[in-house]
Design a protein around this motif. Structure first.
Motif, PDB file in Angstrom:
ATOM      1  N   TRP A 194      75.030  -1.932  88.026  1.00  0.00           N
ATOM      2  CA  TRP A 194      74.364  -2.992  87.279  1.00  0.00           C
ATOM      3  C   TRP A 194      73.068  -3.407  87.981  1.00  0.00           C
ATOM      4  O   TRP A 194      72.974  -4.514  88.534  1.00  0.00           O
ATOM      5  CB  TRP A 194      75.277  -4.207  87.126  1.00  0.00           C
ATOM      6  CG  TRP A 194      76.362  -3.994  86.114  1.00  0.00           C
ATOM      7  CD1 TRP A 194      76.231  -3.928  84.763  1.00  0.00           C
ATOM      8  CD2 TRP A 194      77.765  -3.842  86.389  1.00  0.00           C
ATOM      9  NE1 TRP A 194      77.451  -3.727  84.172  1.00  0.00           N
ATOM     10  CE2 TRP A 194      78.416  -3.670  85.135  1.00  0.00           C
ATOM     11  CE3 TRP A 194      78.525  -3.828  87.561  1.00  0.00           C
ATOM     12  CZ2 TRP A 194      79.788  -3.494  85.033  1.00  0.00           C
ATOM     13  CZ3 TRP A 194      79.890  -3.641  87.460  1.00  0.00           C
ATOM     14  CH2 TRP A 194      80.513  -3.476  86.206  1.00  0.00           C
ATOM     15  N   GLU A 196      70.370  -4.403  86.822  1.00  0.00           N
ATOM     16  CA  GLU A 196      69.698  -5.530  86.173  1.00  0.00           C
ATOM     17  C   GLU A 196      70.319  -6.875  86.560  1.00  0.00           C
ATOM     18  O   GLU A 196      69.772  -7.930  86.231  1.00  0.00           O
ATOM     19  CB  GLU A 196      69.734  -5.357  84.646  1.00  0.00           C
ATOM     20  CG  GLU A 196      71.094  -5.614  83.991  1.00  0.00           C
ATOM     21  CD  GLU A 196      72.082  -4.462  84.111  1.00  0.00           C
ATOM     22  OE1 GLU A 196      73.192  -4.563  83.557  1.00  0.00           O
ATOM     23  OE2 GLU A 196      71.735  -3.447  84.772  1.00  0.00           O
ATOM     24  N   LYS A 197      71.432  -6.845  87.273  1.00  0.00           N
ATOM     25  CA  LYS A 197      72.099  -8.081  87.694  1.00  0.00           C
ATOM     26  C   LYS A 197      71.954  -8.275  89.204  1.00  0.00           C
ATOM     27  O   LYS A 197      71.638  -7.337  89.931  1.00  0.00           O
ATOM     28  CB  LYS A 197      73.570  -8.057  87.281  1.00  0.00           C
ATOM     29  CG  LYS A 197      73.778  -7.972  85.772  1.00  0.00           C
ATOM     30  CD  LYS A 197      75.246  -8.006  85.408  1.00  0.00           C
ATOM     31  CE  LYS A 197      75.429  -7.924  83.890  1.00  0.00           C
ATOM     32  NZ  LYS A 197      76.854  -7.958  83.493  1.00  0.00           N
ATOM     33  N   GLU A 198      72.184  -9.492  89.643  1.00  0.00           N
ATOM     34  CA  GLU A 198      72.132  -9.798  91.072  1.00  0.00           C
ATOM     35  C   GLU A 198      73.547  -9.751  91.638  1.00  0.00           C
ATOM     36  O   GLU A 198      74.429 -10.467  91.175  1.00  0.00           O
ATOM     37  CB  GLU A 198      71.504 -11.177  91.297  1.00  0.00           C
ATOM     38  CG  GLU A 198      70.062 -11.284  90.827  1.00  0.00           C
ATOM     39  CD  GLU A 198      69.472 -12.670  91.017  1.00  0.00           C
ATOM     40  OE1 GLU A 198      70.047 -13.451  91.818  1.00  0.00           O
ATOM     41  OE2 GLU A 198      68.450 -12.975  90.370  1.00  0.00           O
ATOM     42  N   ASP A 215      74.176 -12.886  86.170  1.00  0.00           N
ATOM     43  CA  ASP A 215      73.373 -12.357  85.071  1.00  0.00           C
ATOM     44  C   ASP A 215      72.180 -13.293  84.854  1.00  0.00           C
ATOM     45  O   ASP A 215      72.350 -14.403  84.328  1.00  0.00           O
ATOM     46  CB  ASP A 215      74.212 -12.266  83.793  1.00  0.00           C
ATOM     47  CG  ASP A 215      73.496 -11.507  82.678  1.00  0.00           C
ATOM     48  OD1 ASP A 215      72.257 -11.626  82.583  1.00  0.00           O
ATOM     49  OD2 ASP A 215      74.180 -10.818  81.906  1.00  0.00           O
ATOM     50  N   PRO A 216      70.974 -12.905  85.266  1.00  0.00           N
ATOM     51  CA  PRO A 216      69.810 -13.802  85.162  1.00  0.00           C
ATOM     52  C   PRO A 216      69.355 -14.050  83.725  1.00  0.00           C
ATOM     53  O   PRO A 216      68.612 -14.993  83.474  1.00  0.00           O
ATOM     54  CB  PRO A 216      68.725 -13.066  85.963  1.00  0.00           C
ATOM     55  CG  PRO A 216      69.128 -11.637  85.929  1.00  0.00           C
ATOM     56  CD  PRO A 216      70.630 -11.613  85.876  1.00  0.00           C
ATOM     57  N   GLU A 217      69.779 -13.224  82.767  1.00  0.00           N
ATOM     58  CA  GLU A 217      69.409 -13.442  81.376  1.00  0.00           C
ATOM     59  C   GLU A 217      70.367 -14.430  80.706  1.00  0.00           C
ATOM     60  O   GLU A 217      69.939 -15.373  80.026  1.00  0.00           O
ATOM     61  CB  GLU A 217      69.400 -12.113  80.616  1.00  0.00           C
ATOM     62  CG  GLU A 217      68.270 -11.179  81.031  1.00  0.00           C
ATOM     63  CD  GLU A 217      68.155  -9.984  80.106  1.00  0.00           C
ATOM     64  OE1 GLU A 217      68.921  -9.910  79.112  1.00  0.00           O
ATOM     65  OE2 GLU A 217      67.301  -9.120  80.368  1.00  0.00           O
ATOM     66  N   LYS A 218      71.664 -14.239  80.917  1.00  0.00           N
ATOM     67  CA  LYS A 218      72.659 -15.120  80.297  1.00  0.00           C
ATOM     68  C   LYS A 218      72.893 -16.389  81.121  1.00  0.00           C
ATOM     69  O   LYS A 218      73.536 -17.326  80.644  1.00  0.00           O
ATOM     70  CB  LYS A 218      73.970 -14.372  80.110  1.00  0.00           C
ATOM     71  CG  LYS A 218      73.881 -13.197  79.145  1.00  0.00           C
ATOM     72  CD  LYS A 218      75.241 -12.532  78.991  1.00  0.00           C
ATOM     73  CE  LYS A 218      75.182 -11.369  78.012  1.00  0.00           C
ATOM     74  NZ  LYS A 218      76.507 -10.706  77.867  1.00  0.00           N
ATOM     75  N   LEU A 219      72.411 -16.389  82.362  1.00  0.00           N
ATOM     76  CA  LEU A 219      72.605 -17.527  83.278  1.00  0.00           C
ATOM     77  C   LEU A 219      74.092 -17.850  83.439  1.00  0.00           C
ATOM     78  O   LEU A 219      74.539 -18.984  83.277  1.00  0.00           O
ATOM     79  CB  LEU A 219      71.827 -18.758  82.786  1.00  0.00           C
ATOM     80  CG  LEU A 219      70.304 -18.583  82.696  1.00  0.00           C
ATOM     81  CD1 LEU A 219      69.658 -19.870  82.184  1.00  0.00           C
ATOM     82  CD2 LEU A 219      69.720 -18.183  84.046  1.00  0.00           C
ATOM     83  N   CYS A 221      77.865 -16.119  85.670  1.00  0.00           N
ATOM     84  CA  CYS A 221      78.259 -15.266  86.789  1.00  0.00           C
ATOM     85  C   CYS A 221      79.751 -14.961  86.769  1.00  0.00           C
ATOM     86  O   CYS A 221      80.535 -15.615  86.071  1.00  0.00           O
ATOM     87  CB  CYS A 221      77.879 -15.922  88.123  1.00  0.00           C
ATOM     88  SG  CYS A 221      78.759 -17.460  88.475  1.00  0.00           S
ATOM     89  N   TYR A 253      74.444 -20.987  89.746  1.00  0.00           N
ATOM     90  CA  TYR A 253      74.419 -19.708  89.035  1.00  0.00           C
ATOM     91  C   TYR A 253      75.011 -19.757  87.628  1.00  0.00           C
ATOM     92  O   TYR A 253      75.213 -18.709  87.019  1.00  0.00           O
ATOM     93  CB  TYR A 253      75.157 -18.641  89.868  1.00  0.00           C
ATOM     94  CG  TYR A 253      74.530 -18.424  91.220  1.00  0.00           C
ATOM     95  CD1 TYR A 253      73.288 -17.805  91.345  1.00  0.00           C
ATOM     96  CD2 TYR A 253      75.163 -18.872  92.383  1.00  0.00           C
ATOM     97  CE1 TYR A 253      72.706 -17.619  92.589  1.00  0.00           C
ATOM     98  CE2 TYR A 253      74.586 -18.696  93.630  1.00  0.00           C
ATOM     99  CZ  TYR A 253      73.359 -18.069  93.726  1.00  0.00           C
ATOM    100  OH  TYR A 253      72.785 -17.892  94.952  1.00  0.00           O
TER     101      TYR A 253
END
Length: 286
Positions: A194, A196-198, A215-219, A221, A253
């Motif tokens: 993944w 695209e995720k942190e 998930d920085p798009e959905k905010l 975790c 997060y």
């Protein structure tokens, strides 16, 4: 070196390349990365957590309780392991390895997906960033865990145990070291699957989440504990169940969508915690 970005990107390694020293330098950096990992496990995690856990488990062992680990000279064992893990001296190479060489070799290994960095974040937040280097060759980790056990077996206190006690002690400690190796494998595979995720480790004043996927798009975790055990216990999820840890994590997060314990047993749900077989998880991630 000839082809990467028109041959100019790793230009500081050219002197090593021309002297025929580049392969040796890369090997030394890989060794150093693994040696630093082993020493860190021993001096930080092994002393403060793993060895203490082993000592507690041995004291409570129903079949053969003893307090042998309470009397080990931990510093002597640490010093012995460090001595064994020393890499070749500088004079063995015609060209010395400088910091710029280390940086470019490190980047080179990342380009080849041989190593990955995972961030260790803290709550409350620290101004200094820390990272754990993950190596995509767990066999190297296992070899160094064996060196650790060998170091322990030569401790004068352990030598007073009979052969059955020494064997049981080695197996218990090896299992706990394998648990640390398993964490690295899971972090590495998750980070690669993944991008695209942190993916990071999150530490609190007391305790930590072995892995967080943000998930920085959905905010939102997911939080994980990673255990080498085949047996499911509520103790494994204690940090996941801690309301203060969850509150602080969600503040930074976003909502926690899933709380998971990865272990070697069967997959099931219990008290809002998902217990998932780690091999099953790794197959999905792979």
């Amino acid at each position: 070196m000839r082809c990467w970005q028109n041959g100019g990107h790793f230009r500081n390694l050219q002197d090593l390349y021309e002297q025929g020293e580049l392969t040796g330098a890369v090997n030394r950096i890989i060794e150093d990365v693994n040696h630093r990992f082993t020493i860190e496990v021993l001096t930080r995690a092994f002393q403060s957590h793993d060895l203490a856990l082993s000592a507690r488990n041995l004291r409570k062992d129903r079949k053969n309780p003893n307090d042998i680990l309470d009397h080990i000279d931990r510093q002597a064992v640490t010093d012995r392991l460090k001595e064994w893990l020393m890499i070749a001296e500088e004079e063995e190479m015609t060209v010395g390895i400088e910091q710029v060489h280390c940086q470019e070799i490190h980047e080179y290994l990342e380009t080849l997906d041989l190593i990955q960095e995972v961030e260790i974040r803290t709550i409350p937040q620290s101004c200094r960033k820390r990272y754990r280097t993950l190596v995509s060759q767990p066999g190297l980790r296992y070899a160094q865990a064996s060196a650790l056990i060998q170091a322990l077996s030569e401790d004068p206190v352990i030598e007073t145990l009979n052969i059955r006690e020494r064997s049981a002690l080695k197996q218990r400690i090896l299992s706990e070291i394998q648990g640390r190796m398993l964490e690295d494998i899971v972090l590495l595979e998750t980070k690669m699957h993944w991008p695209e995720k942190e993916v990071f480790v999150l530490q609190f004043a007391l305790g930590e989440f072995d892995m967080v996927i943000f998930d920085p798009e959905k905010l939102e975790c997911e939080v994980f504990e990673i255990k080498h055990s085949q047996v499911r216990t509520r103790e494994q999820a204690r940090h996941l169940l801690d309301p203060e840890n969850r509150r602080k994590t969600e503040f930074r997060y976003g909502p926690i969508t899933r709380k998971t314990v990865l272990y070697r047993g069967e997959t099931c749900e219990e008290d809002g915690i998902r217990y998932q077989n780690v091999e099953e998880y790794l197959m999905q991630a792979g």
